[in-house]
Design an enzyme around this catalytic site. Structure first.
Site, PDB file in Angstrom:
ATOM      1  N   SER A  22       0.817  -1.218   0.000  1.00 32.64           N
ATOM      2  CA  SER A  22       0.000   0.000   0.000  1.00 32.64           C
ATOM      3  C   SER A  22       0.851   1.268   0.000  1.00 32.64           C
ATOM      4  O   SER A  22       0.314   2.371  -0.083  1.00 32.64           O
ATOM      5  CB  SER A  22      -0.947   0.005   1.202  1.00 32.64           C
ATOM      6  OG  SER A  22      -0.223  -0.201   2.400  1.00 32.64           O
ATOM      7  N   ASN A 108      -1.870  -2.638  13.263  1.00 33.14           N
ATOM      8  CA  ASN A 108      -3.327  -2.481  13.233  1.00 33.14           C
ATOM      9  C   ASN A 108      -3.783  -1.228  13.977  1.00 33.14           C
ATOM     10  O   ASN A 108      -4.607  -0.458  13.472  1.00 33.14           O
ATOM     11  CB  ASN A 108      -4.008  -3.723  13.827  1.00 33.14           C
ATOM     12  CG  ASN A 108      -3.725  -4.960  12.998  1.00 33.14           C
ATOM     13  OD1 ASN A 108      -3.173  -4.852  11.903  1.00 33.14           O
ATOM     14  ND2 ASN A 108      -4.097  -6.127  13.509  1.00 33.14           N
ATOM     15  N   THR A 153     -40.336  27.397  -8.553  1.00 29.22           N
ATOM     16  CA  THR A 153     -40.660  26.042  -8.109  1.00 29.22           C
ATOM     17  C   THR A 153     -40.922  25.262  -9.395  1.00 29.22           C
ATOM     18  O   THR A 153     -41.430  25.835 -10.372  1.00 29.22           O
ATOM     19  CB  THR A 153     -41.912  25.970  -7.204  1.00 29.22           C
ATOM     20  OG1 THR A 153     -43.055  26.351  -7.960  1.00 29.22           O
ATOM     21  CG2 THR A 153     -41.794  26.894  -5.995  1.00 29.22           C
ATOM     22  N   HIS A 154     -40.558  24.008  -9.412  1.00 32.16           N
ATOM     23  CA  HIS A 154     -40.690  23.167 -10.629  1.00 32.16           C
ATOM     24  C   HIS A 154     -39.970  23.796 -11.823  1.00 32.16           C
ATOM     25  O   HIS A 154     -40.371  23.568 -12.964  1.00 32.16           O
ATOM     26  CB  HIS A 154     -42.160  22.927 -10.993  1.00 32.16           C
ATOM     27  CG  HIS A 154     -43.001  22.497  -9.843  1.00 32.16           C
ATOM     28  ND1 HIS A 154     -43.185  21.184  -9.493  1.00 32.16           N
ATOM     29  CD2 HIS A 154     -43.693  23.222  -8.927  1.00 32.16           C
ATOM     30  CE1 HIS A 154     -43.967  21.110  -8.421  1.00 32.16           C
ATOM     31  NE2 HIS A 154     -44.280  22.339  -8.057  1.00 32.16           N
ATOM     32  N   ASN A 283     -18.881  28.581 -22.960  1.00 33.09           N
ATOM     33  CA  ASN A 283     -19.429  27.430 -22.232  1.00 33.09           C
ATOM     34  C   ASN A 283     -19.077  27.457 -20.740  1.00 33.09           C
ATOM     35  O   ASN A 283     -17.994  27.903 -20.362  1.00 33.09           O
ATOM     36  CB  ASN A 283     -18.903  26.128 -22.841  1.00 33.09           C
ATOM     37  CG  ASN A 283     -19.494  25.863 -24.203  1.00 33.09           C
ATOM     38  OD1 ASN A 283     -20.619  26.264 -24.494  1.00 33.09           O
ATOM     39  ND2 ASN A 283     -18.726  25.215 -25.057  1.00 33.09           N
ATOM     40  N   GLU A 288     -19.923  22.823 -14.799  1.00 35.88           N
ATOM     41  CA  GLU A 288     -20.273  21.478 -15.302  1.00 35.88           C
ATOM     42  C   GLU A 288     -19.354  20.413 -14.708  1.00 35.88           C
ATOM     43  O   GLU A 288     -19.786  19.330 -14.322  1.00 35.88           O
ATOM     44  CB  GLU A 288     -20.171  21.433 -16.829  1.00 35.88           C
ATOM     45  CG  GLU A 288     -21.334  22.108 -17.528  1.00 35.88           C
ATOM     46  CD  GLU A 288     -21.105  22.303 -19.026  1.00 35.88           C
ATOM     47  OE1 GLU A 288     -22.005  22.837 -19.671  1.00 35.88           O
ATOM     48  OE2 GLU A 288     -20.034  21.930 -19.544  1.00 35.88           O
ATOM     49  N   TYR A 315      -9.321  -6.539  12.895  1.00 37.25           N
ATOM     50  CA  TYR A 315      -8.687  -6.053  11.665  1.00 37.25           C
ATOM     51  C   TYR A 315      -8.675  -7.136  10.584  1.00 37.25           C
ATOM     52  O   TYR A 315      -8.423  -8.306  10.857  1.00 37.25           O
ATOM     53  CB  TYR A 315      -7.243  -5.594  11.926  1.00 37.25           C
ATOM     54  CG  TYR A 315      -6.566  -5.123  10.648  1.00 37.25           C
ATOM     55  CD1 TYR A 315      -6.732  -3.817  10.199  1.00 37.25           C
ATOM     56  CD2 TYR A 315      -5.818  -5.999   9.861  1.00 37.25           C
ATOM     57  CE1 TYR A 315      -6.160  -3.395   9.003  1.00 37.25           C
ATOM     58  CE2 TYR A 315      -5.234  -5.577   8.666  1.00 37.25           C
ATOM     59  CZ  TYR A 315      -5.420  -4.277   8.242  1.00 37.25           C
ATOM     60  OH  TYR A 315      -4.864  -3.862   7.061  1.00 37.25           O
ATOM     61  N   GLN A 320      -7.481  -2.100   4.188  1.00 36.30           N
ATOM     62  CA  GLN A 320      -6.494  -1.308   3.441  1.00 36.30           C
ATOM     63  C   GLN A 320      -7.160  -0.544   2.288  1.00 36.30           C
ATOM     64  O   GLN A 320      -6.626   0.439   1.789  1.00 36.30           O
ATOM     65  CB  GLN A 320      -5.394  -2.233   2.900  1.00 36.30           C
ATOM     66  CG  GLN A 320      -4.291  -1.508   2.171  1.00 36.30           C
ATOM     67  CD  GLN A 320      -3.062  -2.396   1.966  1.00 36.30           C
ATOM     68  OE1 GLN A 320      -2.309  -2.642   2.897  1.00 36.30           O
ATOM     69  NE2 GLN A 320      -2.882  -2.891   0.758  1.00 36.30           N
ATOM     70  N   LYS A 323      -8.425   3.757   1.991  1.00 33.20           N
ATOM     71  CA  LYS A 323      -7.675   5.010   1.847  1.00 33.20           C
ATOM     72  C   LYS A 323      -7.816   5.733   0.513  1.00 33.20           C
ATOM     73  O   LYS A 323      -8.048   6.938   0.455  1.00 33.20           O
ATOM     74  CB  LYS A 323      -6.188   4.771   2.118  1.00 33.20           C
ATOM     75  CG  LYS A 323      -5.936   4.371   3.548  1.00 33.20           C
ATOM     76  CD  LYS A 323      -4.501   3.996   3.793  1.00 33.20           C
ATOM     77  CE  LYS A 323      -4.394   3.159   5.040  1.00 33.20           C
ATOM     78  NZ  LYS A 323      -5.070   1.837   4.951  1.00 33.20           N
TER      79      LYS A 323
HETATM   80  N1  ARG Z   1      -1.231  -1.307   5.028  1.00 33.96           N
HETATM   81  C1  ARG Z   1      -2.097  -1.807   6.039  1.00 33.96           C
HETATM   82  C2  ARG Z   1      -3.465  -1.104   5.983  1.00 33.96           C
HETATM   83  O1  ARG Z   1      -3.528  -0.097   5.398  1.00 33.96           O
HETATM   84  C3  ARG Z   1      -1.480  -1.609   7.374  1.00 33.96           C
HETATM   85  C4  ARG Z   1      -1.961  -2.544   8.441  1.00 33.96           C
HETATM   86  C5  ARG Z   1      -1.384  -3.858   8.242  1.00 33.96           C
HETATM   87  N2  ARG Z   1      -1.783  -4.777   9.252  1.00 33.96           N
HETATM   88  C6  ARG Z   1      -1.753  -6.084   9.018  1.00 33.96           C
HETATM   89  N3  ARG Z   1      -2.116  -6.850   9.966  1.00 33.96           N
HETATM   90  N4  ARG Z   1      -1.396  -6.557   7.869  1.00 33.96           N
HETATM   91  O2  ARG Z   1      -4.439  -1.560   6.516  1.00 33.96           O
END
Ligand code: ARG
Length: 457
Positions: A22, A108, A153-154, A283, A288, A315, A320, A323
């Site tokens: 990641s 975690n 309205t509408h 435009n 838009e 967890y 992951q 994000k």
């Molecule tokens: N890259 C992981 C995430 O974003 C970090 C946590 C990893 N923990 C694990 N037990 N593999 O969740």
């Protein structure tokens, strides 16, 4: 090198590595990660879990990594995720002492803490950005205090309103968004650090100390929930989604009102685009695009809700996936908010066109009915008489404004000379003096209150 390679005979398959890693996206968490580690190391030393000299070495190393990343001298590559990267870099710089940092901690609770910190800061960013947008709306509202426009309205003309009322309505939406981000931030401000892998730790840690050092309101009370809760991600994305919906509605109004057909707003040239084939075109690409980005932001909300829906405690690696959507929503929501603020500052109100539009299409018919009702006729009957007047006008090519008092009297004896003043569009708007109404007096009060509330947020 992997943080967990001790248990394995063979290294991980290359194809899996790329799939699993990641770092390419979670490197955005580097500030939060190092900040969290600094607080953790300090707490470990204060609680006697590591020595003060270890803490000094660890914090010195972490600070040098922070500086190098900030100045662009350290490239974040070659590790599984940002947590492994920072730890690996620390060990590279200070040796084995760096390996003590991960005492009484797991990735975690580390990632959950880092991401919450990041999102708390992201809420602050949204709030500051939204405040600037409301300020731009207030400028336009002040500009529209002396001018009227049709309210709809509408998407059919309904009643004349002071033009400031239109902009204030959007300020109300964004003020609610600011409040909502503050409430969401408060729920985000609960620290998972110390939950460790899932069950807490046997070390005598002080979670209140790290929470205070990192600016969290408190440590979480349940370690299973601490490491697996991603409600704050869903909340951030929901807040962005609602902001996007408000921006999209405003964009739609700006697009419509700046058409030749409406002609109420003129978007300045710097905020417009042309056509490669039609030389006459101007435009509204900017609103838009803002309207269009709503789709991807809603999409990220749906994605996180789906990702978290069947995760067994605690967890799991699914998390992951929390994000990238948030990073994307953050980038585009903030981008849209600042571009919208700029756009608003580059729109001219075409006051004459707005005013004359507010007079047409029998916008003032409700005021004719109210006139009769105020003289004692039941409103339902007054509505019917006015309906007949409108029908007569349409048939004879007349307007409520060019009718004489005598002509009104043909429909009912209650009409007197003052009906001709009553049906002027400005008079109609300004008669709506009720609290929260569309008269320039009420709109001025609304604007004052918006500015006061904005100051407090
Ligand atoms: N890259 C992981 C995430 O974003 C970090 C946590 C990893 N923990 C694990 N037990 N593999 O969740």
């Amino acid at each position: 090198m992997k943080l967990w390679e001790g248990r394995f005979d063979k290294p991980v398959a290359r194809s899996l590595e790329e799939f699993n890693d990641s770092l390419p996206f979670d490197k955005a968490l580097w500030r939060a990660d190092i900040t969290g580690s600094l607080a953790h190391a300090e707490m470990l030393a204060k609680c006697g879990i590591i020595s003060e000299s270890d803490e000094e070495a660890i914090c010195g190393g972490l600070k040098s990594i922070y500086e190098d990343i900030e100045s662009g001298n350290l490239e974040m590559t070659g590790a599984e995720d940002i947590h492994s990267f920072v730890e690996g870099e620390l060990v590279k710089r200070i040796g084995d002492t760096g390996k003590k940092l991960h005492t009484a901690r797991s990735r975690n609770d580390q990632v959950a803490t880092d991401f919450r910190l990041y999102v708390m800061w992201a809420f602050d960013e949204l709030r500051a950005n939204l405040k600037n947008l409301v300020e731009a709306l207030c400028e336009r509202a002040a500009d529209g205090l002396d001018c009227i426009m049709p309210g709809y309205t509408h998407l059919r003309k309904a009643q004349p309103i002071c033009a400031g009322h239109f902009f204030n309505a959007y300020s109300e939406m964004f003020l609610r968004d600011i409040e909502r981000t503050a409430e969401s931030r408060k729920r985000t401000s609960v620290m998972p650090l110390g939950s460790c892998a899932l069950a807490g730790t046997t070390y005598p840690i002080d979670r209140n100390m790290t929470a205070a050092a990192l600016g969290f309101e408190k440590p979480c009370e349940n370690s299973l929930d601490g490491v697996s809760d991603r409600d704050f991600v869903a909340e951030y994305l929901f807040d962005c989604s609602l902001i996007a919906s408000h921006l999209s509605r405003l964009s739609e109004d700006i697009i419509l009102y700046s058409t030749g057909e409406f002609g109420y707003f003129e978007i300045s040239d710097e905020y417009s685009t042309g056509s490669s084939i039609m030389p006459q075109k101007k435009n509204p690409d900017i609103p838009e695009l803002i309207r269009g980005k709503t789709g991807r932001i809603y999409g990220h909300l749906m994605a996180i809700l789906t990702t978290i829906k069947a995760i067994p405690l605690a967890y799991n690696k699914d998390l992951q996936e929390d994000k990238e959507g948030l990073f994307d929503a953050q980038k585009h929501t903030n981008g849209c908010i600042s571009v919208m603020a700029e756009l608003l500052r580059n729109i001219t109100l075409k006051k004459e066109a707005m005013e004359s539009a507010a007079t047409g299409d029998f916008c003032c018919a409700t005021d004719v009915a109210d006139y009769l009702a105020k003289k004692g006729m039941p409103f339902r009957s007054a509505h019917a008489v006015t309906g007949k007047i409108v029908r007569w006008c349409i048939k004879n090519g007349r307007t409520l404004q060019d009718m004489t008092a005598e002509e009104y009297r043909e429909f009912d004896n209650l009409f007197e000379e003052d009906i001709c003043e009553t049906v002027k569009a400005k008079a109609c708007a300004d008669a709506r003096l009720s609290y929260g109404g569309a008269s320039s007096a009420s709109v001025t009060e609304n604007l004052k209150s918006i500015k006061q509330r904005l100051k407090k947020l």
